[in-house]
Write an enzyme that holds these catalytic residues in place. Structure first.
Site, PDB file in Angstrom:
ATOM      1  N   CYS A 216      -4.421   8.841   3.694  1.00 28.56           N
ATOM      2  CA  CYS A 216      -5.453   7.917   3.197  1.00 28.56           C
ATOM      3  C   CYS A 216      -6.697   7.945   4.069  1.00 28.56           C
ATOM      4  CB  CYS A 216      -4.871   6.517   3.103  1.00 28.56           C
ATOM      5  SG  CYS A 216      -3.536   6.437   1.883  1.00 28.56           S
TER       6      CYS A 216
ATOM      7  N   CYS B  88      -2.696   5.510   6.517  1.00 30.31           N
ATOM      8  CA  CYS B  88      -1.963   6.649   7.094  1.00 30.31           C
ATOM      9  C   CYS B  88      -2.912   7.865   7.146  1.00 30.31           C
ATOM     10  CB  CYS B  88      -0.736   6.947   6.233  1.00 30.31           C
ATOM     11  SG  CYS B  88      -1.142   7.780   4.684  1.00 30.31           S
TER      12      CYS B  88
ATOM     13  N   HIS C 231      -0.698   6.762  -2.884  1.00 26.21           N
ATOM     14  CA  HIS C 231      -0.859   5.566  -2.058  1.00 26.21           C
ATOM     15  C   HIS C 231      -1.992   4.716  -2.635  1.00 26.21           C
ATOM     16  CE1 HIS C 231       1.156   7.191   1.889  1.00 26.21           C
ATOM     17  NE2 HIS C 231       1.898   7.371   0.813  1.00 26.21           N
TER      18      HIS C 231
ATOM     19  N   GLU D 297      -4.690   3.343  -1.478  1.00 26.04           N
ATOM     20  CA  GLU D 297      -6.068   3.733  -1.166  1.00 26.04           C
ATOM     21  C   GLU D 297      -6.483   4.968  -1.970  1.00 26.04           C
ATOM     22  OE1 GLU D 297      -3.467   3.208   0.892  1.00 26.04           O
ATOM     23  OE2 GLU D 297      -4.156   3.044   2.962  1.00 26.04           O
TER      24      GLU D 297
END
Lengths: 150, 150
Positions: free
Chosen positions: A87, A84, A54, A56
Site C-alpha cells: 500500500c 504495508c 487491500h 488502500e
C-alpha cells in the site's frame, strides 16, 4: 459531525464491515483536492481472491478509474492502520498528497515500521504522513479480530 | 526451445508489447507447481489507469482469480526486471515459491536494492530469489524505452 469526523466514521465503518466478512479489519477513504470523498473501501483479499485487494489499493484503483489517470495528485488518503509495503508503494506511485492513519503496525507496517519505504532513496514520491488518529479504536478492532480467529 | 527458454521468450514478448503501448517494458510469467504456464502479463498502468497494474501484480491477480484463492503456494514467477516494493509485497502475500528475474533495478528495485523487502523482519514469506536471467536484454529494453521518451 465535522468533515474529518465523517471521513473517519466512514473509514471505521469499512473496517468493521471487512471484519464481519472475515477480512482483516482495515478501512480507507480517499478525498479529492477539493475535499470531497471520492472512494472508500475495506480489505477484500479473501472475497476477491486477490492478495493485493487491500483497502488502500482498492480506494486508489477505484478513484484512478473514475478520474481516468494512474495518478491522483492533491488527493488525500485516510486509513485505519499503518500501510504495508504494497500500500505504501501504491500511495507513492499514485502521488497521493497526504496520508493520515490510525494505529501503527509494528508487524507489517512500512511507514514508521519495517522498511520505512517513504524514507528510502528508491521512493520517488512520499506523501506527508500523519499518524495516531483514533489509534486505540483501530488497534482494538484488530485485537478483537485476531482474538476471534484463534 | 526448452521449457525455461519458452517462459523467458514469453516474458520478453510481454515486455516488448508493453513498450509498444507506451508502458514501461516489464513482462512476467507465472507457472503452476506442475510447471505449466498459467499467466503472463506486461505493465498496464497507463492503459488501465491503475498505478498497481505492474506485470507481476497482474499475473498474480489473474492466477489467483483462476485458482479461487488469494495464495499461490508452489507457484513460480519469472519477470524481466527486479520487482519494486509493490510487486515484492504482492509476491510475498501470494506465497510465491520461487522468483526468477532479469535485470537489477538500482532505481526502484526492492529485492537486492532499495528496501530489500524479503530480508526485512516484517516480510512474513520470502520466495527463493534468483537474479541475472537475460539481464543484458532486459536492461537494453529499458534503456531503449527511456531513451525514446526523452
Amino acid at each position: 459531525m465535522g468533515r474529518e469526523d465523517t471521513i473517519w466514521a466512514l473509514a471505521f465503518q469499512e473496517a468493521r464491515a471487512a471484519a464481519e466478512a472475515g477480512e482483516v479489519p482495515v478501512g480507507a477513504v480517499l478525498t479529492a483536492p477539493d475535499g470531497t470523498i471520492v472512494a472508500s473501501a475495506g480489505n477484500r483479499t479473501l472475497r476477491d481472491h486477490d492478495p493485493t485487494a487491500h483497502a488502500e489499493v482498492l480506494a486508489i484503483r477505484y478513484a484512478c478509474k473514475s478520474v481516468g489517470s494512474e495518478r491522483l495528485p492533491g488527493y488525500d488518503l485516510y486509513v485505519t492502520l499503518e500501510p504495508c509495503p504494497l500500500c505504501a508503494a501504491a500511495i507513492s506511485f499514485a502521488r497521493i498528497r497526504r496520508l493520515y492513519y490510525g494505529a501503527s503496525d509494528p508487524k507489517s507496517g512500512a511507514v514508521e515500521n519495517g522498511v520505512q519505504y517513504f524514507a528510502d532513496p528508491t521512493c520517488h514520491h512520499a506523501p506527508d504522513a500523519y499518524a495516531g488518529f483514533h489509534d486505540r479504536e483501530a488497534a482494538e478492532l484488530l485485537r478483537a479480530f485476531f482474538k476471534s480467529k484463534r
